[in-house]
Design a protein around this motif. Structure first.
Motif, short mmCIF file in Angstrom:
data_model
loop_
_atom_site.label_atom_id
_atom_site.label_comp_id
_atom_site.label_asym_id
_atom_site.label_seq_id
_atom_site.Cartn_x
_atom_site.Cartn_y
_atom_site.Cartn_z
N GLN A 112 1.47 4.15 -3.36
CA GLN A 112 0.84 5.30 -3.10
C GLN A 112 1.59 6.50 -4.05
O GLN A 112 2.61 6.61 -3.48
CB GLN A 112 0.69 5.72 -1.72
N ALA A 121 0.79 -1.25 0.13
CA ALA A 121 -0.01 -0.02 0.06
C ALA A 121 0.97 1.40 -0.15
O ALA A 121 0.59 2.28 -0.75
CB ALA A 121 -1.06 -0.21 1.13
N GLY A 122 1.77 1.12 0.82
CA GLY A 122 2.99 2.40 0.98
C GLY A 122 3.64 2.75 -0.33
O GLY A 122 3.72 3.88 -0.83
N THR A 181 -5.25 0.01 3.93
CA THR A 181 -5.52 0.90 2.87
C THR A 181 -4.62 2.02 2.56
O THR A 181 -3.50 2.13 3.19
CB THR A 181 -7.04 1.57 2.97
N LYS A 182 -4.64 2.75 1.74
CA LYS A 182 -3.82 3.88 1.54
C LYS A 182 -4.73 5.23 1.11
O LYS A 182 -5.80 4.87 0.47
CB LYS A 182 -2.78 3.66 0.37
N THR A 183 -4.14 6.22 1.25
CA THR A 183 -4.64 7.68 0.94
C THR A 183 -3.54 8.53 0.49
O THR A 183 -2.47 8.60 0.69
CB THR A 183 -5.42 8.37 2.15
N TRP A 207 -0.29 8.05 2.70
CA TRP A 207 -0.11 7.60 3.72
C TRP A 207 -0.60 5.94 3.46
O TRP A 207 -1.38 5.78 2.62
CB TRP A 207 -1.00 7.95 4.82
N ALA A 208 0.13 5.02 4.12
CA ALA A 208 -0.54 3.84 4.35
C ALA A 208 -1.12 3.53 5.59
O ALA A 208 -0.39 4.21 6.50
CB ALA A 208 0.81 2.71 3.98
N TRP A 209 -2.13 2.77 5.71
CA TRP A 209 -2.98 2.36 6.96
C TRP A 209 -3.32 1.04 7.40
O TRP A 209 -3.51 0.19 6.39
CB TRP A 209 -4.36 3.32 6.69
#
Lengths: 212, 243
Positions: free
Chosen positions: A126, A122-123, A145-147, A131-133
């Motif tokens: 991105q 995820a990181g 998840t990621k944003t 961000w990775a979460w």
């Protein structure tokens, strides 16, 4: 009331032995995070944020889409960094997770190794800043998840974060230069304080305690 | 180790790496990348040519690692897409909506990154100063003159939240405009030509300027090669500017 920069829960040289150097922490906390706090306070009046919690502001700004971006950029980054400082510690790292967290990761994500692989992916994927979460999803299950940029799982409505890794280049450039995968490996294996993540699992995600 | 000492150590290591190991490491980076239609253009000057405004280590990593990674990714993703592999980059970017869905985002990110950086190296390596001739006239006519352009450009670059670029574009008629883009998006995706642009991803400036992006934006004008920019302007108007 205004937003404030929380003190780091350790000294700026406390993580140097775990590949996050003093200069990175001084800049990241004292300059980057502080700038988000200052900018967010500057928006309280103009954007009618007074009285709202940081989490509420993130959620509303996320729902507002592009119109909410100026607020979300600062509010999201304030929330994201509050979490980030808490989930690392000088005694972090290792693969010994508290039993509750370990069991939840096993049942929802297929075990610690699978979780780490998913979080790292995820990181790494991105693109640009973000961000990775690890979050408690709206269905109660853990999810990776990621944003992008300043967004977070509260602003996207995906759930409540219990672990976050900053993949803006400022988070790792002095220590790892362009090699983001190594930064994420180091974060997962050397820096994460699993007891904090377990506490956040128990409390249903980070409550920042901050309000406008 | 104090912050100052740590930075000194970082930079001491940097100059050693740049002078002694630059060639083998660069060759290694390129050899490791999958071969294909896309190749890393050599930097048209030495890594230290933009000192003191842009440090040599930043140039080396930026060109040999960041830019090279976009090219490796591109070559990887077009392996099974022969028609895309045969297209010029600017056509891929101008027609992203027609590209295979499976690789469209990848083409946007890595293709944009390849185009943006290819342009970026070309317009640096100079000594700053001011544009001349019809370029100077266009800057005055369309952007309010060089001082206003710099102020507006620096402001736009500072306002990019997260990673991105700030550009001056030109159309075929030579009309200039200022535009900023997130991540590796390019005005080529909007049918515009890029006259010049500056990278405001943190990797472009973090080793030297850390969080001080405005100071980087200000300093960057000192390395602009206005003669190169003028060549690009003439090529755009002649219809021969590709990237």
């Amino acid at each position: 009331m205004a937003f404030s920069l929380p003190a780091l829960p350790y000294s700026t040289n406390a993580l140097a032995g775990q590949s996050m150097c003093q200069e990175t922490l001084e800049l990241h906390h004292g300059k980057h995070h502080n700038a988000y706090v200052t900018a967010l306070n500057g928006l309280i009046e103009a954007k009618g944020l007074a009285g709202k919690s940081l989490e509420q502001i993130c959620a509303e700004a996320g729902k507002a889409g592009a119109d909410g971006a100026p607020v979300l950029n600062q509010a999201g980054q304030h929330y994201n960094h509050i979490l980030f400082w808490q989930v690392m510690s000088p005694s972090g790292g290792g693969d010994k997770l508290p039993a509750r967290l370990a069991a939840k990761i096993d049942s929802d994500l297929g075990g610690l190794a699978a979780f780490k692989e998913a979080f790292k992916a995820a990181g790494v994927t991105q693109f640009g800043s973000g961000w990775a979460w690890l979050i408690i999803g709206t269905d109660g299950k853990l999810k990776v998840t990621k944003t992008a940029n300043g967004a977070n799982p509260i602003s996207t409505g995906e759930g409540q974060p219990i672990l976050g890794a900053d993949v803006w280049e400022h988070a790792y450039y002095l220590d790892f230069r362009n090699v983001r995968p190594n930064y994420l490996d180091n974060f997962l294996n050397k820096l994460v304080d699993w007891s904090v993540v377990d506490s956040l699992l128990g409390s249903g995600g980070l409550k920042s305690g901050q309000a406008a | 180790m104090s912050a100052m000492n740590r930075r000194a150590a970082l930079f001491a290591g940097a100059s050693l790496a740049a002078t002694v190991f630059a060639m083998p490491r660069r060759a290694l980076a390129q050899a490791a990348a999958p071969t294909g239609p896309f190749t890393l253009p050599p930097l048209p000057y030495a890594f230290n040519a933009n000192e003191p405004h842009i440090d040599a280590l930043t140039m080396e990593i930026h060109h040999g690692r960041h830019h090279a990674a976009f090219i490796g990714n591109l070559n990887n993703m077009v392996k099974d897409h022969g028609q895309v592999a045969a297209m010029p980059l600017e056509q891929i970017l101008a027609r992203l909506g027609e590209m295979p869905e499976a690789i469209r985002t990848g083409l946007r990110n890595s293709g944009g990154g390849h185009a943006n950086h290819t342009m970026f190296w070309q317009v640096m390596g100079g000594k700053g100063g001011a544009p001349a001739g019809d370029l100077a006239a266009a800057v005055t006519r369309d952007l309010g003159g060089l001082d206003k352009l710099k102020a507006d450009f620096n402001g736009a670059g500072a306002r990019v939240f997260g990673s991105g670029w700030v550009f001056v574009t030109t159309d075929r008629a030579g009309k200039l405009a200022l535009v900023s883009k997130p991540n590796q998006d390019s005005p080529l995706m909007d049918g515009q030509h890029v006259l010049f642009g500056n990278d405001v991803w943190e990797h472009a400036y973090y080793l030297k300027y850390q969080n001080r992006r405005p100071a980087y934006l200000e300093a960057w004008w000192n390395v602009v090669d206005w003669a190169k920019v003028a060549e690009r302007y003439a090529a755009a108007k002649a219809g021969s500017l590709r990237i």
